[in-house]
Every structure is written in C-alpha cells, then in structure tokens.
Design a protein around this motif. Structure first.
Motif, PDB file in Angstrom:
ATOM      1  N   GLU A   1       4.264   1.307   0.452  1.00  0.00           N
ATOM      2  CA  GLU A   1       4.750   0.108   1.122  1.00  0.00           C
ATOM      3  C   GLU A   1       3.617  -0.902   1.259  1.00  0.00           C
ATOM      4  OE1 GLU A   1       4.882   1.759   5.482  1.00  0.00           O
ATOM      5  OE2 GLU A   1       6.662   2.530   4.454  1.00  0.00           O
ATOM      6  N   GLU A   2       3.959  -2.155   1.143  1.00  0.00           N
ATOM      7  CA  GLU A   2       2.960  -3.205   1.369  1.00  0.00           C
ATOM      8  C   GLU A   2       3.056  -3.595   2.828  1.00  0.00           C
ATOM      9  OE1 GLU A   2       1.190  -7.348  -0.452  1.00  0.00           O
ATOM     10  OE2 GLU A   2       3.222  -6.752  -0.986  1.00  0.00           O
ATOM     11  N   GLY A   3       1.954  -3.444   3.518  1.00  0.00           N
ATOM     12  CA  GLY A   3       1.972  -3.662   4.955  1.00  0.00           C
ATOM     13  C   GLY A   3       2.583  -2.446   5.631  1.00  0.00           C
ATOM     14  N   PRO A   4       2.188  -2.174   6.866  1.00  0.00           N
ATOM     15  CA  PRO A   4       2.716  -0.982   7.535  1.00  0.00           C
ATOM     16  C   PRO A   4       4.162  -1.177   7.960  1.00  0.00           C
ATOM     17  CG  PRO A   4       1.287  -2.186   9.010  1.00  0.00           C
ATOM     18  CD  PRO A   4       1.223  -2.882   7.675  1.00  0.00           C
ATOM     19  N   GLU A   5       5.063  -0.496   7.305  1.00  0.00           N
ATOM     20  CA  GLU A   5       6.468  -0.540   7.686  1.00  0.00           C
ATOM     21  C   GLU A   5       6.795   0.612   8.626  1.00  0.00           C
ATOM     22  OE1 GLU A   5       8.957  -0.684   4.211  1.00  0.00           O
ATOM     23  OE2 GLU A   5       7.731  -2.235   3.300  1.00  0.00           O
ATOM     24  N   CYS A   6       6.101   1.716   8.471  1.00  0.00           N
ATOM     25  CA  CYS A   6       6.356   2.912   9.271  1.00  0.00           C
ATOM     26  C   CYS A   6       5.215   3.114  10.272  1.00  0.00           C
ATOM     27  CB  CYS A   6       6.485   4.124   8.354  1.00  0.00           C
ATOM     28  SG  CYS A   6       7.929   4.036   7.283  1.00  0.00           S
ATOM     29  N   PRO A   7       5.447   3.953  11.304  1.00  0.00           N
ATOM     30  CA  PRO A   7       4.399   4.203  12.300  1.00  0.00           C
ATOM     31  C   PRO A   7       3.132   4.789  11.672  1.00  0.00           C
ATOM     32  CG  PRO A   7       6.501   5.153  13.000  1.00  0.00           C
ATOM     33  CD  PRO A   7       6.678   4.675  11.595  1.00  0.00           C
ATOM     34  N   ALA A   8       2.010   4.538  12.299  1.00  0.00           N
ATOM     35  CA  ALA A   8       0.716   4.991  11.791  1.00  0.00           C
ATOM     36  C   ALA A   8       0.668   6.506  11.601  1.00  0.00           C
ATOM     37  CB  ALA A   8      -0.398   4.547  12.727  1.00  0.00           C
ATOM     38  N   LYS A   9       1.367   7.256  12.433  1.00  0.00           N
ATOM     39  CA  LYS A   9       1.336   8.715  12.322  1.00  0.00           C
ATOM     40  C   LYS A   9       1.992   9.212  11.048  1.00  0.00           C
ATOM     41  CE  LYS A   9       5.573   9.578  14.926  1.00  0.00           C
ATOM     42  NZ  LYS A   9       6.353  10.266  13.915  1.00  0.00           N
ATOM     43  N   ASP A  10       2.755   8.354  10.382  1.00  0.00           N
ATOM     44  CA  ASP A  10       3.485   8.746   9.176  1.00  0.00           C
ATOM     45  C   ASP A  10       2.931   8.141   7.899  1.00  0.00           C
ATOM     46  OD1 ASP A  10       5.295  10.226  10.692  1.00  0.00           O
ATOM     47  OD2 ASP A  10       6.604   8.504  10.987  1.00  0.00           O
ATOM     48  N   ARG A  11       1.695   7.628   7.926  1.00  0.00           N
ATOM     49  CA  ARG A  11       1.222   6.964   6.711  1.00  0.00           C
ATOM     50  C   ARG A  11      -0.277   7.162   6.488  1.00  0.00           C
ATOM     51  NH1 ARG A  11       1.796   2.077  10.255  1.00  0.00           N
ATOM     52  NH2 ARG A  11      -0.325   1.387  10.552  1.00  0.00           N
ATOM     53  N   PHE A  12      -0.673   7.028   5.224  1.00  0.00           N
ATOM     54  CA  PHE A  12      -2.071   6.960   4.816  1.00  0.00           C
ATOM     55  C   PHE A  12      -2.358   5.519   4.455  1.00  0.00           C
ATOM     56  CE2 PHE A  12      -2.223  11.541   2.933  1.00  0.00           C
ATOM     57  CZ  PHE A  12      -2.489  12.062   4.173  1.00  0.00           C
ATOM     58  N   GLY A  13      -3.561   5.051   4.715  1.00  0.00           N
ATOM     59  CA  GLY A  13      -3.948   3.712   4.302  1.00  0.00           C
ATOM     60  C   GLY A  13      -4.693   3.012   5.411  1.00  0.00           C
ATOM     61  N   PRO A  14      -5.058   1.788   5.190  1.00  0.00           N
ATOM     62  CA  PRO A  14      -4.660   0.911   4.086  1.00  0.00           C
ATOM     63  C   PRO A  14      -5.500   1.122   2.834  1.00  0.00           C
ATOM     64  CG  PRO A  14      -6.036  -0.320   5.600  1.00  0.00           C
ATOM     65  CD  PRO A  14      -5.865   1.064   6.183  1.00  0.00           C
ATOM     66  N   TYR A  15      -4.880   0.856   1.715  1.00  0.00           N
ATOM     67  CA  TYR A  15      -5.535   0.867   0.414  1.00  0.00           C
ATOM     68  C   TYR A  15      -5.565  -0.560  -0.103  1.00  0.00           C
ATOM     69  CZ  TYR A  15      -4.691   5.874   0.662  1.00  0.00           C
ATOM     70  OH  TYR A  15      -4.679   7.177   1.054  1.00  0.00           O
ATOM     71  N   THR A  16      -6.526  -0.845  -0.977  1.00  0.00           N
ATOM     72  CA  THR A  16      -6.662  -2.212  -1.483  1.00  0.00           C
ATOM     73  C   THR A  16      -5.712  -2.514  -2.629  1.00  0.00           C
ATOM     74  OG1 THR A  16      -8.495  -1.518  -2.882  1.00  0.00           O
ATOM     75  CG2 THR A  16      -9.055  -2.462  -0.742  1.00  0.00           C
ATOM     76  N   THR A  17      -5.210  -1.464  -3.295  1.00  0.00           N
ATOM     77  CA  THR A  17      -4.280  -1.695  -4.406  1.00  0.00           C
ATOM     78  C   THR A  17      -3.077  -0.768  -4.279  1.00  0.00           C
ATOM     79  OG1 THR A  17      -5.248  -0.041  -5.884  1.00  0.00           O
ATOM     80  CG2 THR A  17      -6.195  -2.277  -5.968  1.00  0.00           C
ATOM     81  N   ARG A  18      -2.003  -1.170  -4.922  1.00  0.00           N
ATOM     82  CA  ARG A  18      -0.800  -0.341  -4.949  1.00  0.00           C
ATOM     83  C   ARG A  18      -1.080   0.995  -5.649  1.00  0.00           C
ATOM     84  NH1 ARG A  18       4.621  -1.199  -4.317  1.00  0.00           N
ATOM     85  NH2 ARG A  18       5.912   0.366  -5.311  1.00  0.00           N
ATOM     86  N   ALA A  19      -1.878   0.944  -6.730  1.00  0.00           N
ATOM     87  CA  ALA A  19      -2.202   2.157  -7.485  1.00  0.00           C
ATOM     88  C   ALA A  19      -2.933   3.180  -6.610  1.00  0.00           C
ATOM     89  CB  ALA A  19      -3.027   1.815  -8.715  1.00  0.00           C
ATOM     90  N   GLU A  20      -3.869   2.726  -5.778  1.00  0.00           N
ATOM     91  CA  GLU A  20      -4.575   3.642  -4.877  1.00  0.00           C
ATOM     92  C   GLU A  20      -3.598   4.300  -3.920  1.00  0.00           C
ATOM     93  OE1 GLU A  20      -8.032   2.127  -2.805  1.00  0.00           O
ATOM     94  OE2 GLU A  20      -8.486   0.825  -4.501  1.00  0.00           O
ATOM     95  N   ALA A  21      -2.673   3.530  -3.379  1.00  0.00           N
ATOM     96  CA  ALA A  21      -1.680   4.069  -2.450  1.00  0.00           C
ATOM     97  C   ALA A  21      -0.762   5.066  -3.154  1.00  0.00           C
ATOM     98  CB  ALA A  21      -0.870   2.941  -1.823  1.00  0.00           C
ATOM     99  N   GLU A  22      -0.418   4.788  -4.413  1.00  0.00           N
ATOM    100  CA  GLU A  22       0.440   5.707  -5.169  1.00  0.00           C
ATOM    101  C   GLU A  22      -0.216   7.066  -5.359  1.00  0.00           C
ATOM    102  OE1 GLU A  22       1.141   3.471  -8.728  1.00  0.00           O
ATOM    103  OE2 GLU A  22       2.847   2.398  -7.872  1.00  0.00           O
ATOM    104  N   HIS A  23      -1.534   7.102  -5.398  1.00  0.00           N
ATOM    105  CA  HIS A  23      -2.273   8.350  -5.609  1.00  0.00           C
ATOM    106  C   HIS A  23      -2.837   8.922  -4.308  1.00  0.00           C
ATOM    107  CE1 HIS A  23      -1.681   7.755  -9.789  1.00  0.00           C
ATOM    108  NE2 HIS A  23      -2.509   6.741  -9.891  1.00  0.00           N
ATOM    109  N   ALA A  24      -2.291   8.502  -3.180  1.00  0.00           N
ATOM    110  CA  ALA A  24      -2.813   8.926  -1.879  1.00  0.00           C
ATOM    111  C   ALA A  24      -2.786  10.433  -1.696  1.00  0.00           C
ATOM    112  CB  ALA A  24      -2.032   8.245  -0.751  1.00  0.00           C
ATOM    113  N   MET A  25      -1.705  11.070  -2.117  1.00  0.00           N
ATOM    114  CA  MET A  25      -1.607  12.522  -1.934  1.00  0.00           C
ATOM    115  C   MET A  25      -2.599  13.260  -2.831  1.00  0.00           C
ATOM    116  SD  MET A  25       0.423  12.805   0.531  1.00  0.00           S
ATOM    117  CE  MET A  25       0.635  14.562   0.567  1.00  0.00           C
TER     118      MET A  25
END
Length: 79
Positions: free
Chosen positions: A25-49
């Motif tokens: 997601e771009e920008g935090p849509e869900c609560p902080a307890k349910d997310r990793f980030g922030p990442y600088t690119t979409r690709a980094e976020a896609e590989h978070a796990m």
C-alpha cells in the motif's frame, strides 16, 4: 471534537507491506501493528517478507548473539 486526530494518510512515495491483507500500500492504510515499512519504493515493499526472512536468518546464525562458551562447555541448566 476530538483532541487528537488519527493520522492514517502517509506521505506520497512511502510504501508499506500490510501483513493482514498481504498487499503493498502507498501510505499507511492499515494500523502500524499490521504493517512493515515505510519503504522508499514499491519493489522494496513487495519484498518485505523476503527481507524479514533474510534478516531473521542472519540474526539466528550470528555468533555475536549466541553464547558459544556455554555450548562448548556442554553446560545445562539442570544444576
């Protein structure tokens, strides 16, 4: 009127990986307890796990985080 407003909108260009919805997601849509980030690119976020798995493996095998002297002595906590 609420004293404190809940900020859920992130800055443009901040990417997060939602652990609950398993999506980027771009920008935090869900609560902080349910997310990793922030990442600088979409690709980094896609590989978070993958990044988390790699970091966990590095930590688990890092000799600085394990007491090798107890293992070498063969000591147990049965004393």
């Amino acid at each position: 009127m609420a004293l404190f407003k809940k900020r859920t909108v992130g800055k443009p260009g901040e990417w997060y990986y939602c652990l609950e919805h398993k999506k980027v997601e771009e920008g935090p849509e869900c609560p902080a307890k349910d997310r990793f980030g922030p990442y600088t690119t979409r690709a980094e976020a896609e590989h978070a796990m993958e990044t988390a798995r790699e970091r966990n493996l590095e930590w688990e095998t890092d000799p600085k985080w394990h007491d090798a002297t107890d293992a070498a002595k063969g000591s147990t906590n049965d004393d």
